[in-house]
Write a protein that holds these residues in place. Structure first.
Motif, PDB file in Angstrom:
ATOM      1  N   SER A  84       2.679   8.518 -11.144  1.00  0.00           N
ATOM      2  CA  SER A  84       3.115   7.476 -10.275  1.00  0.00           C
ATOM      3  C   SER A  84       3.687   6.253 -11.001  1.00  0.00           C
ATOM      4  N   LEU A  85       4.798   7.001 -12.069  1.00  0.00           N
ATOM      5  CA  LEU A  85       5.468   6.086 -12.798  1.00  0.00           C
ATOM      6  C   LEU A  85       6.960   5.716 -12.090  1.00  0.00           C
ATOM      7  N   PRO A  86       7.372   4.466 -12.197  1.00  0.00           N
ATOM      8  CA  PRO A  86       8.909   4.194 -11.359  1.00  0.00           C
ATOM      9  C   PRO A  86       9.852   4.474 -12.385  1.00  0.00           C
ATOM     10  N   PRO A  87      11.208   4.342 -11.609  1.00  0.00           N
ATOM     11  CA  PRO A  87      12.231   4.708 -12.466  1.00  0.00           C
ATOM     12  C   PRO A  87      12.775   3.508 -13.499  1.00  0.00           C
ATOM     13  N   ARG A  88      12.277   2.399 -13.007  1.00  0.00           N
ATOM     14  CA  ARG A  88      12.321   1.203 -13.916  1.00  0.00           C
ATOM     15  C   ARG A  88      11.204   0.658 -14.051  1.00  0.00           C
ATOM     16  N   LEU A  89      10.752   0.267 -15.317  1.00  0.00           N
ATOM     17  CA  LEU A  89       9.539  -0.347 -15.950  1.00  0.00           C
ATOM     18  C   LEU A  89       9.608  -1.880 -16.257  1.00  0.00           C
ATOM     19  N   LYS A  90       8.812  -2.561 -15.506  1.00  0.00           N
ATOM     20  CA  LYS A  90       8.760  -4.104 -15.954  1.00  0.00           C
ATOM     21  C   LYS A  90       7.750  -4.285 -17.114  1.00  0.00           C
ATOM     22  N   ILE A  91       8.374  -4.250 -18.327  1.00  0.00           N
ATOM     23  CA  ILE A  91       7.783  -4.403 -19.414  1.00  0.00           C
ATOM     24  C   ILE A  91       7.337  -5.826 -19.872  1.00  0.00           C
ATOM     25  N   ARG A  92       6.262  -6.071 -20.471  1.00  0.00           N
ATOM     26  CA  ARG A  92       5.780  -7.471 -21.036  1.00  0.00           C
ATOM     27  C   ARG A  92       5.471  -7.472 -22.657  1.00  0.00           C
ATOM     28  N   LYS A  93       5.827  -8.404 -23.256  1.00  0.00           N
ATOM     29  CA  LYS A  93       5.913  -8.558 -24.598  1.00  0.00           C
ATOM     30  C   LYS A  93       4.430  -8.899 -25.123  1.00  0.00           C
ATOM     31  N   LEU A  94       3.823  -8.240 -25.802  1.00  0.00           N
ATOM     32  CA  LEU A  94       2.740  -8.958 -26.371  1.00  0.00           C
ATOM     33  C   LEU A  94       2.820  -9.601 -27.603  1.00  0.00           C
ATOM     34  N   LYS A  95       3.510  -9.009 -28.462  1.00  0.00           N
ATOM     35  CA  LYS A  95       3.655  -9.480 -29.833  1.00  0.00           C
ATOM     36  C   LYS A  95       5.159  -8.519 -30.410  1.00  0.00           C
ATOM     37  N   LEU A 171      12.031   8.542 -20.460  1.00  0.00           N
ATOM     38  CA  LEU A 171      11.095   9.910 -20.317  1.00  0.00           C
ATOM     39  C   LEU A 171      11.629  10.567 -18.866  1.00  0.00           C
ATOM     40  N   HIS A 172      11.556   9.682 -17.829  1.00  0.00           N
ATOM     41  CA  HIS A 172      11.571  10.129 -16.337  1.00  0.00           C
ATOM     42  C   HIS A 172      12.299   9.234 -15.450  1.00  0.00           C
ATOM     43  N   PRO A 173      13.924   9.507 -15.531  1.00  0.00           N
ATOM     44  CA  PRO A 173      14.825   8.797 -14.919  1.00  0.00           C
ATOM     45  C   PRO A 173      14.620   8.555 -13.428  1.00  0.00           C
ATOM     46  N   PHE A 174      13.751   9.576 -12.776  1.00  0.00           N
ATOM     47  CA  PHE A 174      13.561   9.188 -11.294  1.00  0.00           C
ATOM     48  C   PHE A 174      12.139   8.922 -11.182  1.00  0.00           C
ATOM     49  N   GLY A 175      11.132   8.556 -12.106  1.00  0.00           N
ATOM     50  CA  GLY A 175      10.013   8.280 -12.060  1.00  0.00           C
ATOM     51  C   GLY A 175       9.089   9.647 -12.084  1.00  0.00           C
ATOM     52  N   THR A 176       7.779   9.634 -11.829  1.00  0.00           N
ATOM     53  CA  THR A 176       7.022  10.896 -11.521  1.00  0.00           C
ATOM     54  C   THR A 176       6.209  10.525 -10.313  1.00  0.00           C
ATOM     55  N   ASP A 177       5.692  11.886  -9.774  1.00  0.00           N
ATOM     56  CA  ASP A 177       4.854  12.006  -8.843  1.00  0.00           C
ATOM     57  C   ASP A 177       3.438  11.730  -8.788  1.00  0.00           C
ATOM     58  N   ASP A 178       2.438  11.906  -7.959  1.00  0.00           N
ATOM     59  CA  ASP A 178       1.167  11.563  -7.991  1.00  0.00           C
ATOM     60  C   ASP A 178       0.263  12.377  -9.047  1.00  0.00           C
ATOM     61  N   ILE A 179       0.814  13.457  -9.381  1.00  0.00           N
ATOM     62  CA  ILE A 179       0.240  14.314 -10.535  1.00  0.00           C
ATOM     63  C   ILE A 179       0.862  14.427 -11.705  1.00  0.00           C
ATOM     64  N   GLY A 180       2.158  13.341 -11.976  1.00  0.00           N
ATOM     65  CA  GLY A 180       2.846  13.239 -13.158  1.00  0.00           C
ATOM     66  C   GLY A 180       4.074  14.226 -13.510  1.00  0.00           C
ATOM     67  N   ARG A 181       4.549  14.630 -12.263  1.00  0.00           N
ATOM     68  CA  ARG A 181       5.615  15.853 -12.325  1.00  0.00           C
ATOM     69  C   ARG A 181       6.985  14.980 -12.419  1.00  0.00           C
ATOM     70  N   ASP A 182       7.926  15.375 -13.360  1.00  0.00           N
ATOM     71  CA  ASP A 182       8.943  14.668 -13.344  1.00  0.00           C
ATOM     72  C   ASP A 182       9.810  14.898 -12.171  1.00  0.00           C
ATOM     73  N   LEU A 183      10.070  13.799 -11.601  1.00  0.00           N
ATOM     74  CA  LEU A 183      10.879  13.949 -10.006  1.00  0.00           C
ATOM     75  C   LEU A 183      12.286  14.260 -10.174  1.00  0.00           C
ATOM     76  N   CYS A 184      12.819  13.962 -11.230  1.00  0.00           N
ATOM     77  CA  CYS A 184      14.403  14.165 -11.548  1.00  0.00           C
ATOM     78  C   CYS A 184      14.495  15.818 -11.584  1.00  0.00           C
ATOM     79  N   VAL A 185      13.755  16.584 -12.282  1.00  0.00           N
ATOM     80  CA  VAL A 185      13.738  18.067 -12.085  1.00  0.00           C
ATOM     81  C   VAL A 185      13.505  18.379 -10.876  1.00  0.00           C
ATOM     82  N   ARG A 186      12.480  18.160 -10.406  1.00  0.00           N
ATOM     83  CA  ARG A 186      11.959  18.498  -9.071  1.00  0.00           C
ATOM     84  C   ARG A 186      13.131  18.281  -7.963  1.00  0.00           C
TER      85      ARG A 186
END
Length: 391
Positions: A84-95, A171-186
């Motif tokens: 369940s990872l989206p195609p865009r990631l809002k990252i935060r900088k720790l250091k 790694l996953h341009p379209f994100g992943t589904d609820d069991i971690g499969r790549d949505l782009c290739v699917r």
């Protein structure tokens, strides 16, 4: 302008009365005569939406054929760490050099600055009284305070960590589904299945419908009445009933869906072809073929059906998106393609439970269905100067 009262008074030079030599041309024909297909192709090229539709279809076919070979993943590969990872990631900088992403269910992942996922952070410490989760990332404490909404992400000093950058998931341009499969290739594999169902079922219903309608229209009389009553009876039976019966016979899967659509979608084209044949069978070329001793089968296949190709092309261009949409709807309700195979309908069905938290899961298969349906409709509804291209 003065009118000439007596034409006998006109002085015509003798040079004009000389006979024209054979090698001289009285006039020269401009251009060349065009067949129906050449004329239709010229009109087709002049319609920008039709050309756009052809380009979209070619692109989808190329992606469906070669796309899976360009992806490092298979349509059935699972990675529960990156689910369940989206195609865009809002990252935060720790250091410096340390970045992380926090998903909507408060699971943390380390990432690079340009959006490459590294690993999932282990199980956090739970503070149930203070309603906090404490992660340890590269030796630093990250506190997720969900006591109030919206939740806050703090460092060890209690300072809020704002979103540093919104980057594409490499790694996953379209994100992943609820069991971690790549949505782009699917989605790409779904294009294969959806296009195969659309093409094969259309060939089946085209073959049955054109021959059935042509024979009914050419035979006429009682034969026509009986065949049309049979068509009306079949059209009155819901398609879902065909699906259930054929699933009991053949089982669920791609073959059953293709057979169901192919055996039920010919009813409309049969009626249209019959109407065209009824108007063409009294033509002079048909009478000439009968006089020459041509059989009824030859008249139907060599003379009548070719002259109905314009309306057949339009019907085919409309049947393919109809078949794709039917397959998607059957798969959406669980009567189509079985897991782990992926079609655009099954992907949409799988995305429905998490629509509010992960809308991207539905966006890409729905976009693919819309583009395909629009592309074929652009081709089938081609008009230039208020005239159908191939009619």
């Amino acid at each position: 302008m003065e009118k000439i009262q007596n034409y006998s008074q006109i002085d015509i030079e003798s040079e004009l009365w000389k006979p024209v030599k054979k090698k001289d041309k009285a006039h020269e024909m401009k251009g060349q005569s065009l067949t129906r297909w050449q004329d239709g192709w010229i009109r087709f090229k002049g319609n920008r939406l039709s050309i756009l539709g052809v380009c979209i279809i070619i692109f989808l076919v190329l992606v469906a054929i070669f796309g899976p070979y360009l992806s490092p993943y298979d349509y059935s590969d699972q990675s529960l760490e990156f689910k369940s990872l989206p195609p865009r990631l809002k990252i935060r900088k720790l250091k410096d050099g340390t970045y992380f992403y926090m998903d909507p269910v408060l699971t943390a992942f380390t990432v690079t600055e340009d959006g490459v996922l590294l690993e999932k952070i282990g199980k956090p410490e739970e503070d149930l009284i203070g309603k906090r989760k404490i992660y340890t990332i590269d030796g630093e404490k990250v506190i997720v305070d969900y006591n109030k909404k919206p939740y806050k992400i703090l460092n060890s000093k209690g300072e809020e960590l704002e979103v540093y950058k919104n980057v594409r998931n490499k790694l996953h341009p379209f994100g992943t589904d609820d069991i971690g499969r790549d949505l782009c290739v699917r989605v790409i594999y779904g294009a294969r299945i959806s296009l195969i169902v659309g093409m094969v079922s259309t060939i089946v219903n085209l073959t049955i419908g054109v021959l059935y309608g042509a024979i009914s229209g050419y035979a006429g009389g009682k034969t026509d009445i009986i065949m049309m009553r049979i068509r009306e009876i079949l059209s009155s039976i819901p398609r879902l009933l065909y699906v259930i019966i054929l699933m009991l016979i053949f089982g669920s899967g791609l073959k059953t869906v293709t057979i169901v659509i192919g055996l039920t979608a010919w009813l409309g084209i049969a009626k249209m072809v019959r109407g065209q044949i009824l108007s063409l069978k009294e033509s002079e070329y048909v009478l000439a073929a009968k006089t020459a001793g041509a059989s009824s089968w030859r008249i139907i296949t060599k003379h009548l059906i070719p002259n109905t190709m314009g309306i057949i092309i339009i019907q085919v261009a409309s049947s393919i998106p109809g078949a794709i949409f039917t397959e998607a709807s059957l798969s959406f309700v669980g009567l189509g393609i079985s897991a782990p195979q992926a079609s655009w309908g099954t992907l949409s069905n799988e995305a429905l439970p998490s629509l509010m938290t992960h809308p991207y899961k539905l966006f890409y298969p729905a976009l693919a269905i819309c583009l395909t349906v629009l592309a074929f409709n652009f081709i089938g509804k081609c008009r230039k100067h208020n005239q159908w291209c191939f009619i």
